[in-house]
Design a protein around this motif. Structure first.
Motif, short mmCIF file in Angstrom:
data_model
loop_
_atom_site.label_atom_id
_atom_site.label_comp_id
_atom_site.label_asym_id
_atom_site.label_seq_id
_atom_site.Cartn_x
_atom_site.Cartn_y
_atom_site.Cartn_z
N PRO A 19 -16.06 55.31 -72.45
CA PRO A 19 -16.95 54.95 -72.89
C PRO A 19 -17.52 55.77 -74.50
O PRO A 19 -17.63 55.37 -75.52
N MET A 20 -17.41 56.37 -74.95
CA MET A 20 -17.13 58.27 -76.28
C MET A 20 -16.30 56.77 -76.96
O MET A 20 -17.17 56.74 -78.17
N LEU A 21 -15.10 56.75 -76.66
CA LEU A 21 -14.00 56.28 -77.73
C LEU A 21 -14.46 54.48 -78.02
O LEU A 21 -14.40 54.28 -79.07
N THR A 22 -15.31 53.88 -76.35
CA THR A 22 -15.53 52.28 -77.22
C THR A 22 -16.52 52.52 -78.28
O THR A 22 -16.71 51.59 -78.72
N ASP A 23 -17.50 53.57 -77.53
CA ASP A 23 -18.79 53.86 -79.11
C ASP A 23 -18.01 53.97 -80.37
O ASP A 23 -17.70 53.57 -81.60
N LEU A 24 -17.15 54.77 -80.53
CA LEU A 24 -17.31 54.94 -81.89
C LEU A 24 -16.55 53.48 -82.43
O LEU A 24 -16.30 53.18 -83.36
N ILE A 25 -15.42 53.29 -81.69
CA ILE A 25 -14.77 52.17 -82.42
C ILE A 25 -15.64 51.18 -82.53
O ILE A 25 -15.25 50.14 -83.51
N ALA A 26 -16.19 50.48 -81.95
CA ALA A 26 -17.71 49.21 -81.74
C ALA A 26 -17.90 50.11 -83.13
O ALA A 26 -18.29 49.25 -83.94
N GLY A 27 -18.43 51.58 -83.18
CA GLY A 27 -19.25 51.64 -84.87
C GLY A 27 -18.20 51.37 -85.99
O GLY A 27 -18.68 50.74 -87.12
N ALA A 28 -17.83 51.87 -85.78
CA ALA A 28 -16.50 51.69 -87.06
C ALA A 28 -16.43 50.39 -87.27
O ALA A 28 -16.06 49.48 -88.22
N LEU A 32 -17.65 48.41 -90.72
CA LEU A 32 -16.04 47.61 -91.18
C LEU A 32 -16.49 46.92 -92.75
O LEU A 32 -16.02 47.43 -93.42
N GLU A 33 -16.76 46.17 -92.64
CA GLU A 33 -17.16 45.30 -93.67
C GLU A 33 -18.56 45.57 -95.00
O GLU A 33 -18.16 45.02 -95.96
N ALA A 34 -19.42 45.82 -94.01
CA ALA A 34 -20.93 46.30 -94.52
C ALA A 34 -20.99 48.26 -94.82
O ALA A 34 -21.48 47.70 -96.45
N ASP A 35 -20.11 48.93 -94.82
CA ASP A 35 -20.21 49.99 -94.90
C ASP A 35 -18.85 50.71 -94.84
O ASP A 35 -18.96 51.29 -94.06
N PRO A 36 -17.75 50.78 -96.05
CA PRO A 36 -16.89 50.81 -94.77
C PRO A 36 -17.10 52.77 -95.30
O PRO A 36 -16.34 53.35 -94.32
N ILE A 37 -17.51 53.21 -95.83
CA ILE A 37 -17.39 54.74 -96.11
C ILE A 37 -17.62 54.96 -94.79
O ILE A 37 -17.68 56.36 -93.87
N LEU A 38 -18.99 54.64 -94.24
CA LEU A 38 -19.42 54.59 -92.74
C LEU A 38 -18.39 54.42 -91.45
O LEU A 38 -18.03 55.07 -90.44
N ALA A 39 -17.73 53.18 -92.11
CA ALA A 39 -16.42 53.04 -90.71
C ALA A 39 -15.07 54.13 -91.18
O ALA A 39 -14.74 54.56 -89.86
N ARG A 40 -15.15 55.03 -92.03
CA ARG A 40 -14.14 55.78 -92.46
C ARG A 40 -15.01 56.82 -91.24
O ARG A 40 -13.91 58.12 -90.64
N GLU A 41 -15.96 57.27 -91.57
CA GLU A 41 -17.01 58.08 -90.89
C GLU A 41 -16.33 58.05 -89.19
O GLU A 41 -15.70 59.00 -88.47
N TYR A 42 -16.26 57.02 -89.18
CA TYR A 42 -16.39 56.34 -87.64
C TYR A 42 -15.08 56.98 -86.99
O TYR A 42 -14.33 57.50 -86.29
N LEU A 43 -13.73 56.53 -88.53
CA LEU A 43 -12.39 56.77 -88.10
C LEU A 43 -11.66 58.48 -87.66
O LEU A 43 -11.26 58.44 -87.10
N LEU A 61 -20.90 63.80 -83.20
CA LEU A 61 -22.61 63.73 -84.29
C LEU A 61 -22.38 62.88 -85.18
O LEU A 61 -21.70 62.55 -85.25
N ILE A 62 -23.74 62.83 -85.91
CA ILE A 62 -23.81 61.43 -86.38
C ILE A 62 -22.90 62.44 -87.79
O ILE A 62 -22.95 63.14 -88.02
N PRO A 63 -22.70 61.45 -88.51
CA PRO A 63 -21.81 62.20 -89.90
C PRO A 63 -22.30 62.79 -90.43
O PRO A 63 -23.15 62.53 -90.74
N ALA A 64 -21.68 63.64 -90.74
CA ALA A 64 -22.29 64.90 -92.11
C ALA A 64 -22.04 63.90 -93.20
O ALA A 64 -20.97 63.45 -93.31
#
Length: 186
Positions: A19-28, A32-43, A61-64
């Motif tokens: 579930p942890m991995l699934t949640d992180l992939i879903a967040g990425a 991906l389209e709206a906020d590439p910087i946040l997508a990079r954080e997830y990756l 943790l939430i992205p620093a």
């Protein structure tokens, strides 16, 4: 799309749940389209789960906000040394009241100029950054200690558990109790 059976594969490192991995992939994917910087954080967080040198807890943790040392300061922003000193000051004083005037003093600027320069450099106000850091500290304490949420709130410089819950829900998207139960080991 990843199948649940793929995520249950025995190659997952210890402390990494499907579930942890699934949640992180879903967040990425969401970002991906709206906020590439946040997508990079997830990756980066997903990569941290599989790294032998990075603590897997860091990935949930939430992205620093990224601050790259040695990069030229943005026009009208803080210099790298000012950013480093302000971040150190915030980390040292996180459980206390942190005033903008004190942060400005650390950066050797007036309060008004400091707030504008901080926003240019970091992308958010000093107050928003301070809250983000407090929530990151709360997440770390929730994962690594058995302290109750009231104690964690005080250790993060928040007035009480209700204050922690309100800020946590706004930033993370769920209550601290739900988040802790879903990410905590066994």
């Amino acid at each position: 799309m990843l199948q649940q059976s793929m995520l249950n594969h025995s190659s997952l490192p210890p402390r990494v749940s499907p579930p942890m991995l699934t949640d992180l992939i879903a967040g990425a994917r969401r970002s991906l389209e709206a906020d590439p910087i946040l997508a990079r954080e997830y990756l980066d967080r997903i990569a941290a789960l599989f790294s032998k040198t990075i603590d897997p807890f860091e990935a949930v943790l939430i992205p620093a906000l990224p601050v790259v040392a040695g990069v030229e300061a943005a026009k009208g922003g803080l210099t790298p040394w000012q950013i480093a000193r302000v971040r150190e000051h915030i980390d040292e004083k996180l459980e206390q009241t942190v005033l903008v005037e004190a942060l400005a003093s650390v950066a050797r600027l007036s309060s008004g100029h400091f707030c504008r320069a901080f926003k240019v450099s970091i992308g958010e106000t000093p107050h928003a950054f301070l809250i983000r850091q407090r929530i990151r500290r709360a997440q770390t304490l929730m994962l690594r200690t058995t302290d109750n949420l009231s104690q964690i709130a005080c250790a993060c410089g928040l007035t009480d558990q209700a204050h922690l819950t309100r800020l946590f829900r706004r930033i993370v998207g769920e209550t601290p109790l739900v988040w802790r139960r879903s990410w905590r080991e066994g």
